[in-house]
Design an enzyme around this catalytic site. Sequence first.
Site, mmCIF file in Angstrom:
data_model
loop_
_atom_site.group_PDB
_atom_site.id
_atom_site.type_symbol
_atom_site.label_atom_id
_atom_site.label_comp_id
_atom_site.label_asym_id
_atom_site.label_seq_id
_atom_site.Cartn_x
_atom_site.Cartn_y
_atom_site.Cartn_z
ATOM 1 N N ASN A 230 -28.776 99.702 43.051
ATOM 2 C CA ASN A 230 -28.030 100.949 43.161
ATOM 3 C C ASN A 230 -27.908 101.723 41.848
ATOM 4 O O ASN A 230 -28.036 102.941 41.823
ATOM 5 C CB ASN A 230 -26.647 100.695 43.765
ATOM 6 C CG ASN A 230 -25.850 99.670 43.000
ATOM 7 O OD1 ASN A 230 -26.387 98.737 42.405
ATOM 8 N ND2 ASN A 230 -24.537 99.809 43.024
ATOM 9 N N CYS B 164 -20.399 99.353 44.075
ATOM 10 C CA CYS B 164 -19.464 98.298 44.453
ATOM 11 C C CYS B 164 -18.003 98.728 44.411
ATOM 12 O O CYS B 164 -17.193 98.234 45.198
ATOM 13 C CB CYS B 164 -19.672 97.087 43.554
ATOM 14 S SG CYS B 164 -19.619 97.490 41.792
ATOM 15 N N GLU C 167 -20.603 90.043 38.725
ATOM 16 C CA GLU C 167 -19.923 91.243 39.239
ATOM 17 C C GLU C 167 -20.417 91.405 40.662
ATOM 18 O O GLU C 167 -21.567 91.770 40.895
ATOM 19 C CB GLU C 167 -20.242 92.441 38.358
ATOM 20 C CG GLU C 167 -19.266 93.593 38.554
ATOM 21 C CD GLU C 167 -19.771 94.599 39.561
ATOM 22 O OE1 GLU C 167 -19.281 94.541 40.718
ATOM 23 O OE2 GLU C 167 -20.635 95.396 39.222
#
Length: 478
Positions: free
Chosen positions: A146, A278, A244
């Site tokens: 992303n 996210c 993460e």
Amino acid sequence: MEMFIDGAWHASDAPRMPVTNPRDGSQVDTVPDGAAGDAEAAVASAARAFEAWRQVPMTERVRIQKACAQAMRDSAAEVGQLLHLELGRPLEACIGEIARSADLLDIYAEEGLRLQATMPLGSAPGEKTIVTRDPVGVVVAITPFNYPITLLMFKLGAALIAGCTVVAKPHEDTPLSTLKLAEVFHAAGLPAGCFNVVTGTGRGIGASLVAHPVPRKVAFTGGTAAGKAIAASAVGTMKRLTLELGGQSAAIVCADADIGKAVAAIARHGFANTGQFCYRVNRVYVERPVYDEFLNSMVAAVGKYTLAAPGGEGDLGPLVNDRIRANSETQVADARAKGARVLCGGARPSGAAFAGGSYYEPTLIADATHDMLILTEETFGPVVGICPVDSAAEALRHANASRYGLAGFVFTRDLARGLTLCEGLEAGSVWLNDIQRSSHHVPFGGMKESGLGREKGRYGVEAYLEYKTMYLSYEVPA
């Protein structure tokens, strides 16, 4: 393109994987679907380079890293074009990602100059104790599709300035921009082997890198399930971890909030990068006195967004592939079946221009409930669920009743209420009354199943260093 290992393009015997443009499904390029042998070559290169790089004075590491940052800016159009082709995001935003990532490299370099060893007082005559920091060693950096360059710089910039070397594995959908960047850094003066790039799948070459005995740390951004698998594998060699992972971030809109500001921030943040990041707003809890006003304003704001068809401009690009798009479709269908209202979007766009791409309309779901996927599972797409609540306290309970804890957002004119809600949110980052980009200077990461450790600023550099205590004894002159 080939892999980039030891400062040069590395031909692999592995089968080739296509890299496709999600706007129209056309093939952009191919890369090797690497295996254990490619992982071994990259790790060996990084291990050799580590022995020299760790000895380079900090001031020289800083000079080289700043040169790499400037080279990123100079090549932003070229690297951004590759990112645009492989990700589908509008070109201007892709170029912006390269420039902003260069800023983080500079910040990490400056943090390197602030690292210090200490010598505690209180030792006996003829004794000294020094607490210093050593680089962890070879680092495996595994990044998602992303924001492939930004999320790589979270890891690479911190690792290099700490004295580590890196083997990067970009996502199989977006490897080209990372490969090009390795060439750019090498040309800017980064020694061979300090930044290697291999390509392939997570289950293939990614698993080989994580299990390899030489790397001492894995830094990963991606889904929670994959992060757990990496953590389980890393235990075998006691690798350090920065993870993460996923998010299902909640926004709370109180009855006294400035609805215009709340809508502008939530719409902007919920649909940026077509919802593919996210810590986006995934769900919104709105107090009932302002629920209808909020819904109406959100529909007006989101209804202005346009989709960028192949060869055209627009606010939102496609999803990176059909599998990611299917997640949005599944969550919308689930919400519809359970009684939610789809206020806008909720389908693939019509028209021949969009037929070959992985597009999905920006979607708002009203009257969402907690038996729906939209309020419980990460979407990673342009869909936001909205739920009415009777109080801010109820909203806080719902926000925290999640296995994720990456980000949270609060909107209220009452500062005391706002701070209380922010303190109560179980999340690594919380915003009050606006949603800015996460700062490069402060820690970023999540609680609960949203991850381990922090990135950015001095906190990110410290994650690539080990404490070492040295006890010195000497003869005191008479």
